[in-house]
Design a protein around this motif. Structure first.
Motif, PDB file in Angstrom:
ATOM      1  N   ILE A  45       0.855  -1.183   0.000  1.00 26.14           N
ATOM      2  CA  ILE A  45       0.000   0.000   0.000  1.00 26.14           C
ATOM      3  C   ILE A  45       0.892   1.235   0.000  1.00 26.14           C
ATOM      4  O   ILE A  45       1.868   1.313   0.752  1.00 26.14           O
ATOM      5  CB  ILE A  45      -0.905   0.027   1.246  1.00 26.14           C
ATOM      6  N   VAL A  46       0.562   2.209  -0.845  1.00 27.80           N
ATOM      7  CA  VAL A  46       1.247   3.497  -0.853  1.00 27.80           C
ATOM      8  C   VAL A  46       0.201   4.585  -0.605  1.00 27.80           C
ATOM      9  O   VAL A  46      -0.866   4.573  -1.231  1.00 27.80           O
ATOM     10  CB  VAL A  46       1.976   3.753  -2.184  1.00 27.80           C
ATOM     11  N   ALA A  47       0.499   5.504   0.305  1.00 27.57           N
ATOM     12  CA  ALA A  47      -0.417   6.596   0.634  1.00 27.57           C
ATOM     13  C   ALA A  47       0.201   7.921   0.204  1.00 27.57           C
ATOM     14  O   ALA A  47       1.370   8.191   0.480  1.00 27.57           O
ATOM     15  CB  ALA A  47      -0.707   6.614   2.131  1.00 27.57           C
ATOM     16  N   LEU A  48      -0.596   8.737  -0.484  1.00 26.85           N
ATOM     17  CA  LEU A  48      -0.167  10.041  -0.966  1.00 26.85           C
ATOM     18  C   LEU A  48      -1.170  11.092  -0.501  1.00 26.85           C
ATOM     19  O   LEU A  48      -2.372  10.833  -0.482  1.00 26.85           O
ATOM     20  CB  LEU A  48      -0.095  10.056  -2.497  1.00 26.85           C
ATOM     21  N   GLY A  49      -0.682  12.291  -0.156  1.00 29.47           N
ATOM     22  CA  GLY A  49      -1.625  13.333   0.207  1.00 29.47           C
ATOM     23  C   GLY A  49      -1.071  14.309   1.218  1.00 29.47           C
ATOM     24  O   GLY A  49       0.145  14.435   1.401  1.00 29.47           O
ATOM     25  N   ASP A  50      -1.986  14.986   1.910  1.00 30.38           N
ATOM     26  CA  ASP A  50      -1.621  16.041   2.849  1.00 30.38           C
ATOM     27  C   ASP A  50      -1.705  15.523   4.279  1.00 30.38           C
ATOM     28  O   ASP A  50      -1.502  14.338   4.532  1.00 30.38           O
ATOM     29  CB  ASP A  50      -2.502  17.270   2.611  1.00 30.38           C
ATOM     30  N   LEU A  72       1.501  17.723  -5.406  1.00 31.42           N
ATOM     31  CA  LEU A  72       1.480  16.263  -5.496  1.00 31.42           C
ATOM     32  C   LEU A  72       1.780  15.819  -6.922  1.00 31.42           C
ATOM     33  O   LEU A  72       2.577  14.897  -7.152  1.00 31.42           O
ATOM     34  CB  LEU A  72       0.118  15.728  -5.053  1.00 31.42           C
ATOM     35  N   ASP A  73       1.150  16.472  -7.888  1.00 33.89           N
ATOM     36  CA  ASP A  73       1.413  16.154  -9.287  1.00 33.89           C
ATOM     37  C   ASP A  73       2.895  16.344  -9.601  1.00 33.89           C
ATOM     38  O   ASP A  73       3.530  15.502 -10.248  1.00 33.89           O
ATOM     39  CB  ASP A  73       0.551  17.050 -10.185  1.00 33.89           C
ATOM     40  N   ARG A  74       3.460  17.423  -9.119  1.00 34.06           N
ATOM     41  CA  ARG A  74       4.872  17.727  -9.366  1.00 34.06           C
ATOM     42  C   ARG A  74       5.770  16.634  -8.772  1.00 34.06           C
ATOM     43  O   ARG A  74       6.748  16.207  -9.390  1.00 34.06           O
ATOM     44  CB  ARG A  74       5.187  19.088  -8.736  1.00 34.06           C
ATOM     45  N   TYR A  75       5.428  16.190  -7.567  1.00 33.26           N
ATOM     46  CA  TYR A  75       6.214  15.171  -6.863  1.00 33.26           C
ATOM     47  C   TYR A  75       6.177  13.838  -7.619  1.00 33.26           C
ATOM     48  O   TYR A  75       7.214  13.223  -7.882  1.00 33.26           O
ATOM     49  CB  TYR A  75       5.641  15.015  -5.458  1.00 33.26           C
ATOM     50  N   VAL A 106      -3.658   4.985  -2.063  1.00 35.36           N
ATOM     51  CA  VAL A 106      -4.759   5.757  -1.472  1.00 35.36           C
ATOM     52  C   VAL A 106      -4.352   7.228  -1.415  1.00 35.36           C
ATOM     53  O   VAL A 106      -3.186   7.548  -1.171  1.00 35.36           O
ATOM     54  CB  VAL A 106      -5.143   5.235  -0.077  1.00 35.36           C
ATOM     55  N   MET A 107      -5.339   8.104  -1.624  1.00 36.00           N
ATOM     56  CA  MET A 107      -5.067   9.546  -1.667  1.00 36.00           C
ATOM     57  C   MET A 107      -6.141  10.336  -0.936  1.00 36.00           C
ATOM     58  O   MET A 107      -7.325  10.028  -1.052  1.00 36.00           O
ATOM     59  CB  MET A 107      -5.072  10.061  -3.113  1.00 36.00           C
ATOM     60  N   ALA A 108      -5.701  11.358  -0.214  1.00 36.88           N
ATOM     61  CA  ALA A 108      -6.591  12.418   0.268  1.00 36.88           C
ATOM     62  C   ALA A 108      -5.868  13.716  -0.034  1.00 36.88           C
ATOM     63  O   ALA A 108      -4.843  14.018   0.579  1.00 36.88           O
ATOM     64  CB  ALA A 108      -6.858  12.273   1.761  1.00 36.88           C
ATOM     65  N   ILE A 109      -6.368  14.470  -0.983  1.00 32.34           N
ATOM     66  CA  ILE A 109      -5.662  15.654  -1.457  1.00 32.34           C
ATOM     67  C   ILE A 109      -6.662  16.689  -1.970  1.00 32.34           C
ATOM     68  O   ILE A 109      -7.706  16.320  -2.506  1.00 32.34           O
ATOM     69  CB  ILE A 109      -4.638  15.286  -2.572  1.00 32.34           C
ATOM     70  N   GLY A 110      -6.331  17.958  -1.794  1.00 32.09           N
ATOM     71  CA  GLY A 110      -7.152  19.013  -2.360  1.00 32.09           C
ATOM     72  C   GLY A 110      -7.492  20.134  -1.405  1.00 32.09           C
ATOM     73  O   GLY A 110      -7.818  21.245  -1.832  1.00 32.09           O
ATOM     74  N   SER A 111      -7.417  19.871  -0.119  1.00 36.96           N
ATOM     75  CA  SER A 111      -7.864  20.874   0.839  1.00 36.96           C
ATOM     76  C   SER A 111      -7.038  22.141   0.807  1.00 36.96           C
ATOM     77  O   SER A 111      -7.559  23.251   0.899  1.00 36.96           O
ATOM     78  CB  SER A 111      -7.829  20.279   2.245  1.00 36.96           C
ATOM     79  N   ASN A 112      -5.721  21.968   0.685  1.00 34.33           N
ATOM     80  CA  ASN A 112      -4.859  23.150   0.681  1.00 34.33           C
ATOM     81  C   ASN A 112      -5.038  23.997  -0.568  1.00 34.33           C
ATOM     82  O   ASN A 112      -4.671  25.171  -0.584  1.00 34.33           O
ATOM     83  CB  ASN A 112      -3.396  22.719   0.835  1.00 34.33           C
ATOM     84  N   ASP A 113      -5.604  23.400  -1.611  1.00 36.98           N
ATOM     85  CA  ASP A 113      -5.872  24.168  -2.831  1.00 36.98           C
ATOM     86  C   ASP A 113      -6.835  25.320  -2.558  1.00 36.98           C
ATOM     87  O   ASP A 113      -6.790  26.360  -3.223  1.00 36.98           O
ATOM     88  CB  ASP A 113      -6.489  23.265  -3.900  1.00 36.98           C
ATOM     89  N   ALA A 160      -4.010  14.898 -13.457  1.00 37.49           N
ATOM     90  CA  ALA A 160      -2.591  14.813 -13.818  1.00 37.49           C
ATOM     91  C   ALA A 160      -1.809  14.010 -12.788  1.00 37.49           C
ATOM     92  O   ALA A 160      -0.951  13.185 -13.144  1.00 37.49           O
ATOM     93  CB  ALA A 160      -2.009  16.216 -13.958  1.00 37.49           C
ATOM     94  N   ALA A 161      -2.110  14.230 -11.492  1.00 33.52           N
ATOM     95  CA  ALA A 161      -1.407  13.503 -10.436  1.00 33.52           C
ATOM     96  C   ALA A 161      -1.713  12.010 -10.498  1.00 33.52           C
ATOM     97  O   ALA A 161      -0.815  11.166 -10.371  1.00 33.52           O
ATOM     98  CB  ALA A 161      -1.788  14.072  -9.074  1.00 33.52           C
ATOM     99  N   VAL A 162      -2.995  11.676 -10.680  1.00 31.83           N
ATOM    100  CA  VAL A 162      -3.372  10.260 -10.735  1.00 31.83           C
ATOM    101  C   VAL A 162      -2.793   9.605 -11.985  1.00 31.83           C
ATOM    102  O   VAL A 162      -2.316   8.463 -11.940  1.00 31.83           O
ATOM    103  CB  VAL A 162      -4.899  10.097 -10.679  1.00 31.83           C
TER     104      VAL A 162
END
Length: 467
Positions: free
Chosen positions: A88-93, A144-147, A193-200, A230-232
């Motif tokens: 499992i890999v987790a990405l996000g904030d 995240l996309d950049r990373y 798994v991802m949880a991302i977008g809040s800081n946007d 793009a990130a996905v």
């Protein structure tokens, strides 16, 4: 109760991490929280929290070993993982981090967020699992996309291209240097798994007072959608076979005029729904292209329970333990369909034992002896599907499975694995149960000897034994 120590720790405490938590918390959130001392500013700050919609401000991720090149909260078995390990890999904030309010003040902070719960659910499925957590403080979807794009291209991202590059994250150079490891982990992942977008959406707060918040949200939505896709797709570029599950974003602001006006609450609720629609659109396009993508529906479960599921009353919008459990359930339902918990234990039973996805149910309870976990011989070998031979004369139990053989002699400080003696600290012993004597074997030693993965999760007081 002390840790039964049936396996090596799968998360580690670290004083450097604790110092980092405190520094990051003070630097990135302290100014905002100081405003809460004034009633008007309290409402304004709450509005900013609500406007974030869901996820992480600049709060830290949790590494298994701070300072290493691989930022992961993993089982200790990951270093010698079997070829069939479920990765499992987790990405996000900071939601991916599993941050909870006040964690920086705890002696041994150990996040227990949605990622850790997904890991536990994989173990419940009978999977020999590991998890690598790349949650980054203050991360935006663009970052995240950049990373991930840097990992895809075989490049090492510059620290200045991540949120900590402006001084927020003292580990940022190490996180940037870990880009090749990110590629390696995603390439082998079964699940991302991802949880991302809040800081946007942080800038929305400033627009509430000017009445331009709705206009700004509508302008940001297509940008968010584009950056998320793009990130996905960058993840897919590394590994087109992984299952990818993306969370929608909850609104932490209660429908309470102490926090937001009714009109602003409706605006935030609509923004959360609009964001979900954008996430669904991305997932649908990727599904139509043949990729295994899903949405974990979190937001609706928080509606009307924002105070119960977050710490917004303290001025912090992150989930509390109950909130992270809701998130874990949403991810689990998207992935496996049902969220499992151990059966209720009698007070005299110290832990639950789950073997290959099936909870061990026996009249002969597990026993803690010298902080080690012992289990009745016949019950555990039957659960493992192993063959058991008992030599009453030598008082030796011989267990065989899949070509491996492990022998225990009552009281002996060695076990014999495939004919070779191996020292153990926990010899087998006889336990009187009613009028009978039952042979009890050390769970960790038996499982190691047969090549099983053994993971103890103190959060739910459960031992998982998986091939």
């Amino acid at each position: 109760m002390q840790n039964p120590n049936i396996t090596r720790d799968d998360t580690s405490s670290c004083p450097a991490f604790r110092r980092f938590m405190l520094l990051s918390y003070q630097k990135d959130v302290g100014e905002l929280y100081s405003k809460l001392r004034k009633p008007f500013a309290r409402q304004a700050a709450a509005l900013s929290l609500a406007a974030i919609i869901a996820g992480g401000t600049a709060l830290p991720s949790f590494p298994a070993a701070l300072g290493g090149s691989h930022f992961a909260a993993t089982s200790a078995y990951a270093a010698a993982a079997a070829a069939d390990e479920y990765r499992i890999v987790a990405l996000g904030d900071s939601l991916t981090v599993g941050y909870t309010h006040g964690m920086e003040n705890e002696a041994n902070p150990a996040p227990y967020g949605y990622v850790e719960r997904v890991y536990e659910q994989a173990l419940f499925q009978g999977l020999r699992a590991s998890v690598s957590n790349y949650g980054i403080l203050g991360l935006t979807t663009e970052e995240l996309d950049r990373y991930v794009e840097a990992a895809l291209k075989g490049e090492t991202i510059k620290p200045s291209d991540l949120p900590g590059g402006n001084g927020h994250d003292p580990r940022i150079a190490q996180l940037a240097a870990a880009t090749p490891q990110l590629f390696a982990d995603v390439e082998k992942a079964d699940l991302v798994v991802m949880a991302i977008g809040s800081n946007d959406f942080l800038t929305v707060f400033q627009q509430f007072k000017d009445g331009h918040a709705e206009e700004l949200i509508q302008a940001m939505l297509p940008v968010y959608e584009q950056q998320l896709e793009a990130a996905v797709r960058a993840v897919i570029g590394i590994n087109p076979h992984a299952e990818i599950v993306v969370s929608d974003l909850y609104n932490p602001a209660p429908n309470d005029k102490r926090f937001v006006s009714e009109s602003d609450y409706k605006l935030l609720a609509q923004a959360s729904a609009d964001i979900r629609t954008r996430i669904e659109a991305v997932v649908k396009r990727l599904k139509d292209d043949g990729y295994n993508t899903r949405v974990a529906y979190v937001a609706d479960d928080f509606v009307g329970k924002e105070v119960s599921y977050t710490t917004v009353l303290t001025g912090d919008f992150h989930p509390n333990n109950r909130g992270y459990e809701v998130m874990g359930k949403a991810f689990t339902e998207a992935i496996w369909g049902a969220y499992r918990v151990p059966a209720k234990r009698d007070d005299s039973v110290p832990i639950s034992v789950v073997v290959a996805g099936k909870e061990l149910q026996t009249a002969n309870k597990p026993v803690l002896k010298n902080s080690k976990t012992y289990v009745p011989m016949r019950d555990i070998t039957d659960a493992m599907g192993a063959k058991l031979l008992w030599n009453n004369k030598t008082r030796t139990a011989t267990v065989t499975l899949d070509g491996k053989e492990v022998a225990f002699t009552i009281g002996a400080k060695t076990m014999v694995v495939d004919g070779k003696p191996v020292p153990i600290e926990t010899p087998a012993y006889l336990q009187t149960v009613g009028k009978e004597s039952k042979t009890y074997l050390p769970l960790a030693a038996l499982s190691d000897g047969l090549g099983f993965q053994v993971v103890y999760r103190g959060t739910i007081k459960t031992a998982f034994i998986n091939k």
